[in-house]
Scaffold this active site. Sequence first.
Site, PDB file in Angstrom:
ATOM      1  N   TYR A  18      -8.507  -0.874  -9.729  1.00  0.00           N
ATOM      2  CA  TYR A  18      -8.604   0.547  -9.383  1.00  0.00           C
ATOM      3  C   TYR A  18      -7.334   0.999  -8.674  1.00  0.00           C
ATOM      4  O   TYR A  18      -6.571   0.192  -8.136  1.00  0.00           O
ATOM      5  CB  TYR A  18      -9.850   0.841  -8.541  1.00  0.00           C
ATOM      6  CG  TYR A  18      -9.752   0.400  -7.108  1.00  0.00           C
ATOM      7  CD1 TYR A  18      -9.388   1.297  -6.108  1.00  0.00           C
ATOM      8  CD2 TYR A  18     -10.015  -0.909  -6.739  1.00  0.00           C
ATOM      9  CE1 TYR A  18      -9.288   0.897  -4.793  1.00  0.00           C
ATOM     10  CE2 TYR A  18      -9.926  -1.321  -5.428  1.00  0.00           C
ATOM     11  CZ  TYR A  18      -9.568  -0.411  -4.463  1.00  0.00           C
ATOM     12  OH  TYR A  18      -9.458  -0.811  -3.162  1.00  0.00           O
ATOM     13  N   GLU A  30      -4.217   2.489  -2.654  1.00  0.00           N
ATOM     14  CA  GLU A  30      -4.900   1.235  -2.976  1.00  0.00           C
ATOM     15  C   GLU A  30      -4.760   1.039  -4.477  1.00  0.00           C
ATOM     16  O   GLU A  30      -5.184   1.890  -5.260  1.00  0.00           O
ATOM     17  CB  GLU A  30      -6.388   1.310  -2.615  1.00  0.00           C
ATOM     18  CG  GLU A  30      -6.674   1.139  -1.150  1.00  0.00           C
ATOM     19  CD  GLU A  30      -6.650  -0.304  -0.694  1.00  0.00           C
ATOM     20  OE1 GLU A  30      -5.994  -1.150  -1.342  1.00  0.00           O
ATOM     21  OE2 GLU A  30      -7.277  -0.600   0.327  1.00  0.00           O
ATOM     22  N   GLU A  81     -14.563 -11.127  10.154  1.00  0.00           N
ATOM     23  CA  GLU A  81     -15.026  -9.752  10.338  1.00  0.00           C
ATOM     24  C   GLU A  81     -16.446  -9.666  10.879  1.00  0.00           C
ATOM     25  O   GLU A  81     -16.752  -8.771  11.673  1.00  0.00           O
ATOM     26  CB  GLU A  81     -14.957  -8.980   9.008  1.00  0.00           C
ATOM     27  CG  GLU A  81     -13.554  -8.699   8.552  1.00  0.00           C
ATOM     28  CD  GLU A  81     -13.496  -7.817   7.304  1.00  0.00           C
ATOM     29  OE1 GLU A  81     -14.489  -7.144   6.978  1.00  0.00           O
ATOM     30  OE2 GLU A  81     -12.432  -7.808   6.659  1.00  0.00           O
ATOM     31  N   CYS A 123     -14.245  -6.855   3.000  1.00  0.00           N
ATOM     32  CA  CYS A 123     -13.221  -6.748   1.964  1.00  0.00           C
ATOM     33  C   CYS A 123     -11.858  -7.023   2.589  1.00  0.00           C
ATOM     34  O   CYS A 123     -11.632  -6.728   3.751  1.00  0.00           O
ATOM     35  CB  CYS A 123     -13.237  -5.386   1.277  1.00  0.00           C
ATOM     36  SG  CYS A 123     -13.282  -3.981   2.378  1.00  0.00           S
ATOM     37  N   HIS A 159      -2.195  -5.495  -6.448  1.00  0.00           N
ATOM     38  CA  HIS A 159      -2.324  -6.735  -5.694  1.00  0.00           C
ATOM     39  C   HIS A 159      -3.761  -7.235  -5.717  1.00  0.00           C
ATOM     40  O   HIS A 159      -4.687  -6.493  -6.014  1.00  0.00           O
ATOM     41  CB  HIS A 159      -1.828  -6.552  -4.247  1.00  0.00           C
ATOM     42  CG  HIS A 159      -2.543  -5.492  -3.488  1.00  0.00           C
ATOM     43  ND1 HIS A 159      -2.205  -4.151  -3.570  1.00  0.00           N
ATOM     44  CD2 HIS A 159      -3.588  -5.560  -2.629  1.00  0.00           C
ATOM     45  CE1 HIS A 159      -3.000  -3.443  -2.795  1.00  0.00           C
ATOM     46  NE2 HIS A 159      -3.859  -4.271  -2.211  1.00  0.00           N
ATOM     47  N   HIS A 194      -7.802  -9.257   1.487  1.00  0.00           N
ATOM     48  CA  HIS A 194      -6.854  -9.827   0.529  1.00  0.00           C
ATOM     49  C   HIS A 194      -6.656 -11.307   0.819  1.00  0.00           C
ATOM     50  O   HIS A 194      -6.524 -11.680   1.984  1.00  0.00           O
ATOM     51  CB  HIS A 194      -5.486  -9.149   0.660  1.00  0.00           C
ATOM     52  CG  HIS A 194      -5.540  -7.669   0.674  1.00  0.00           C
ATOM     53  ND1 HIS A 194      -5.718  -6.945   1.831  1.00  0.00           N
ATOM     54  CD2 HIS A 194      -5.443  -6.775  -0.326  1.00  0.00           C
ATOM     55  CE1 HIS A 194      -5.726  -5.653   1.531  1.00  0.00           C
ATOM     56  NE2 HIS A 194      -5.562  -5.524   0.232  1.00  0.00           N
ATOM     57  N   HIS A 212       0.826  -1.210   0.000  1.00  0.00           N
ATOM     58  CA  HIS A 212       0.000   0.000   0.000  1.00  0.00           C
ATOM     59  C   HIS A 212       0.865   1.268   0.000  1.00  0.00           C
ATOM     60  O   HIS A 212       0.460   2.282  -0.556  1.00  0.00           O
ATOM     61  CB  HIS A 212      -0.963  -0.010   1.183  1.00  0.00           C
ATOM     62  CG  HIS A 212      -2.078  -0.991   1.024  1.00  0.00           C
ATOM     63  ND1 HIS A 212      -2.347  -1.959   1.961  1.00  0.00           N
ATOM     64  CD2 HIS A 212      -2.976  -1.169   0.033  1.00  0.00           C
ATOM     65  CE1 HIS A 212      -3.378  -2.675   1.554  1.00  0.00           C
ATOM     66  NE2 HIS A 212      -3.768  -2.224   0.377  1.00  0.00           N
ATOM     67  N   TRP A 229     -13.003   2.529  -2.910  1.00  0.00           N
ATOM     68  CA  TRP A 229     -13.383   1.369  -3.702  1.00  0.00           C
ATOM     69  C   TRP A 229     -14.897   1.126  -3.651  1.00  0.00           C
ATOM     70  O   TRP A 229     -15.490   0.747  -4.647  1.00  0.00           O
ATOM     71  CB  TRP A 229     -12.618   0.120  -3.279  1.00  0.00           C
ATOM     72  CG  TRP A 229     -12.865  -0.347  -1.880  1.00  0.00           C
ATOM     73  CD1 TRP A 229     -13.833  -1.225  -1.459  1.00  0.00           C
ATOM     74  CD2 TRP A 229     -12.150   0.034  -0.707  1.00  0.00           C
ATOM     75  NE1 TRP A 229     -13.756  -1.406  -0.101  1.00  0.00           N
ATOM     76  CE2 TRP A 229     -12.728  -0.648   0.382  1.00  0.00           C
ATOM     77  CE3 TRP A 229     -11.051   0.883  -0.474  1.00  0.00           C
ATOM     78  CZ2 TRP A 229     -12.262  -0.501   1.690  1.00  0.00           C
ATOM     79  CZ3 TRP A 229     -10.588   1.025   0.812  1.00  0.00           C
ATOM     80  CH2 TRP A 229     -11.196   0.342   1.881  1.00  0.00           C
ATOM     81  N   GLU A 289      -5.612  -2.182  -6.636  1.00  0.00           N
ATOM     82  CA  GLU A 289      -6.078  -3.546  -6.456  1.00  0.00           C
ATOM     83  C   GLU A 289      -6.748  -4.118  -7.697  1.00  0.00           C
ATOM     84  O   GLU A 289      -7.422  -3.405  -8.440  1.00  0.00           O
ATOM     85  CB  GLU A 289      -7.065  -3.617  -5.284  1.00  0.00           C
ATOM     86  CG  GLU A 289      -6.419  -3.288  -3.969  1.00  0.00           C
ATOM     87  CD  GLU A 289      -7.316  -3.471  -2.778  1.00  0.00           C
ATOM     88  OE1 GLU A 289      -6.769  -3.674  -1.680  1.00  0.00           O
ATOM     89  OE2 GLU A 289      -8.552  -3.404  -2.915  1.00  0.00           O
TER      90      GLU A 289
END
Length: 171
Positions: free
Chosen positions: A100, A110, A85, A65, A30, A67, A24, A157, A112
């Site tokens: 984006y 970001e 979460e 959201c 990524h 990774h 980041h 995002w 991604e």
Amino acid sequence: MEENIILVDEQDTPIGSMPKLLAHQLGKLHRAFSVFIFNAKGELLIQQRAAHKYHSAGQWANSCCSHPHPKEETLAAAKRRLMEELGFTTDISPVGHFIYHAQVTGDLIEHEYDHLFVGQYDGIVKPNPNEVSAIRWILPSDLQQEIKTNPEHFTPWFKLIINQYPLLKFN
């Protein structure tokens, strides 16, 4: 120990891994995912990111959201993070992806290749306070109006996805 994430090219082919914070800081492309959970009334579950998150803290985002870890399948990672979460799991289906690039908190970027998943759930949600400050269910039309009125309350995002993906019932 810091989490490593998967670096990819513009076709989502893995090209290496890197610590998440460093990726980041450097704006490296990524792999990521964004999950959208709707209830039977057509409302979307959104979450306010925990206040201590290193970027986009306190902003509202989609249901979940994150990774995938290196060598972890993206769908499996999305289901794992739903449980971590929000304290539940449900069937989710892929509906698309997009790339984006957005400046977020401070000097963080970001960049991604974001895989999008949709599911339905009507049970109990148990947010993890280490990840989530608050949750709420909202109709897509009310969400769109709220974003127009207060765009700074939402992650970059999330705003992009809502504007670009009618498959998610936003348009």
